[in-house]
Write an enzyme that holds these catalytic residues in place. Structure first.
Site, PDB file in Angstrom:
ATOM      1  N   GLN A   1      13.707   6.495  29.950  1.00  0.00           N
ATOM      2  CA  GLN A   1      14.038   7.482  30.986  1.00  0.00           C
ATOM      3  C   GLN A   1      14.079   6.846  32.371  1.00  0.00           C
ATOM      4  OE1 GLN A   1      12.085  11.366  30.845  1.00  0.00           O
ATOM      5  NE2 GLN A   1      11.229  10.791  28.865  1.00  0.00           N
TER       6      GLN A   1
ATOM      7  N   GLU B   1       0.560   1.693   8.043  1.00  0.00           N
ATOM      8  CA  GLU B   1      -0.847   1.553   7.708  1.00  0.00           C
ATOM      9  C   GLU B   1      -1.033   0.536   6.585  1.00  0.00           C
ATOM     10  OE1 GLU B   1      -4.026   4.794   8.647  1.00  0.00           O
ATOM     11  OE2 GLU B   1      -3.062   5.253   6.748  1.00  0.00           O
TER      12      GLU B   1
ATOM     13  N   LEU C   1       0.817  -1.218   0.000  1.00  0.00           N
ATOM     14  CA  LEU C   1       0.000   0.000   0.000  1.00  0.00           C
ATOM     15  C   LEU C   1       0.846   1.261   0.000  1.00  0.00           C
ATOM     16  CD1 LEU C   1      -2.679   1.574   0.331  1.00  0.00           C
ATOM     17  CD2 LEU C   1      -2.457   1.246   2.807  1.00  0.00           C
TER      18      LEU C   1
ATOM     19  N   GLU D   1       3.495   4.229  -0.418  1.00  0.00           N
ATOM     20  CA  GLU D   1       4.278   4.718  -1.554  1.00  0.00           C
ATOM     21  C   GLU D   1       5.311   5.736  -1.086  1.00  0.00           C
ATOM     22  OE1 GLU D   1       0.795   4.234  -4.953  1.00  0.00           O
ATOM     23  OE2 GLU D   1       1.282   6.224  -4.200  1.00  0.00           O
TER      24      GLU D   1
ATOM     25  N   GLY E   1      17.251   5.335  32.985  1.00  0.00           N
ATOM     26  CA  GLY E   1      18.369   6.277  32.956  1.00  0.00           C
ATOM     27  C   GLY E   1      19.378   5.907  31.878  1.00  0.00           C
TER      28      GLY E   1
END
Length: 363
Positions: free
Chosen positions: A331, A358, A127, A129, A334
């Site tokens: 995070q 998609e 699908l 492009e 760390g």
């Protein structure tokens, strides 16, 4: 009334897929990301669960009926195991389900039994492009009718399996309307370029595919003269990707939560630090919110309702949510979060690719 309690069959499916994800997908996820290769035994085991055959009626070789709600429950567990390997296993769904939903009786009897055997079928949708302003409703790939044939021209990217693909579902614009065409391997005019090199989803082999005067029989246009509804297919793809995003984020959240409980600094677990605790709490809230949006969209799909709004919002929120949660996991760890000894950096890279997938999977 709406109920949030899964049926006995759904509960059994969740347990089966979760066990497979934990024992097999988690075991090979890092190595597959590093090498770009997926062990055949893992794919075979995943296929043997029968997710796709359970959505295909007995008349076409399967043993069930399509249920978007049941599918998203399984997809979340697969996404939790490993997002990329889940995409690999689910790629054939994006070919079989459009045939099931919109194919002619002849197309269903010809193609659907292929997806109900014991062997994994490397089938994929084409699908996306290479366009900055890509729009699935205004494709640059074209299909021109010439007698009893269609002639396809265009370029697709992010197509799974490439030269190994056993069947491609190529989307193209016919007189300004997006339609789908089945293209067999070896069709003259079909060329597979080099494998894509992305920051994430590295275990899924995707390729650029070029169609230059690619001629296919008229009978390989999905749905015959009536064709397909691109809107409805996109809704199913968005719900599927949102469910995978929930699973991916849940895995990152659980890892960060457990790490924060075990990591001791200055005499106490870092989970006791308000900044860490609040961030982890927000992860949990985001995941639960996304899951409910996915369930609502899937439930409405099964009821035959218009879910354009629900599917779009679920996908949009899940994309952002997965990126926030995986980044929060990095995070939380760390400096360790940026080290490949921990999977959170891989999950962050994979989450970054969600908006570009998609049409790759469906429920």
């Amino acid at each position: 009334m709406i109920a949030f309690e899964p049926t006995d069959e759904q509960r059994m499916l969740i347990q089966t897929v979760r066990a497979f994800a934990e024992e097999h997908l988690r075991r090979v996820a890092r190595e597959s990301d590093e090498t770009g290769q997926v062990p055949e035994d893992v794919i075979a085991r995943g296929w043997s669960i029968g997710l796709l055959p359970s959505m295909i009626p007995e008349a076409y070789g399967g043993f069930g009926e399509p249920s978007a709600l049941t599918s998203v429950l399984a997809l979340e567990e697969l996404g939790w195991g490993d997002f990329t390997l889940a995409l690999y296993l689910l790629a054939p769904h994006a070919v079989a389900l459009p045939i099931l939903l919109y194919g002619t009786e002849e197309q269903k009897r010809t193609y659907l039994p292929r997806f109900c055997g014991e062997r994994f079928v490397r089938a994929a949708a084409a699908l996306i492009e290479p366009s900055f302003l890509f729009d699935p409703f205004h494709l640059r790939t074209t299909a021109r009718r010439e007698g009893e044939e269609y002639v396809l021209h265009g370029t697709k990217i992010g197509v799974p399996f490439g030269a190994e693909a056993e069947l491609l579902l190529v989307y193209a614009s016919e007189d300004g309307r997006t339609q789908a065409f089945l293209v067999e391997p070896g069709t003259p005019g079909l060329t597979v370029k080099e494998r894509d090199r992305y920051a994430g989803i590295r275990a899924l082999p995707t390729y650029e595919v070029v169609l230059e005067g690619c001629r296919i029989p008229r009978c390989q246009r999905i749905g015959g003269e009536e064709g397909i509804s691109m809107e409805r297919l996109l809704e199913r793809s968005r719900v599927a990707l949102a469910a995978l995003a929930v699973g991916l984020a849940r895995g990152a959240f659980e890892y960060a939560r457990d790490y924060a409980k075990q990591r001791v600094q200055f005499g106490e677990p870092i989970a006791h630090r308000q900044a860490i605790a609040f961030m982890i709490a927000e992860m949990a809230i985001d995941i639960d919110a996304a899951r409910l949006m996915v369930w609502e969209a899937a439930w409405k799909l099964d009821r035959g309702e218009d879910v354009a709004r629900e599917a779009y919002l679920a996908k949009l929120f899940a994309d952002d949510m997965a990126l926030r949660v995986t980044d929060g996991a990095v995070q939380t760890l760390g400096g360790h979060g940026y080290i490949r000894d921990h999977p959170v950096e891989m999950w962050l890279r994979n989450a970054r690719g969600l908006p570009m997938l998609e049409g790759l999977v469906m429920v």
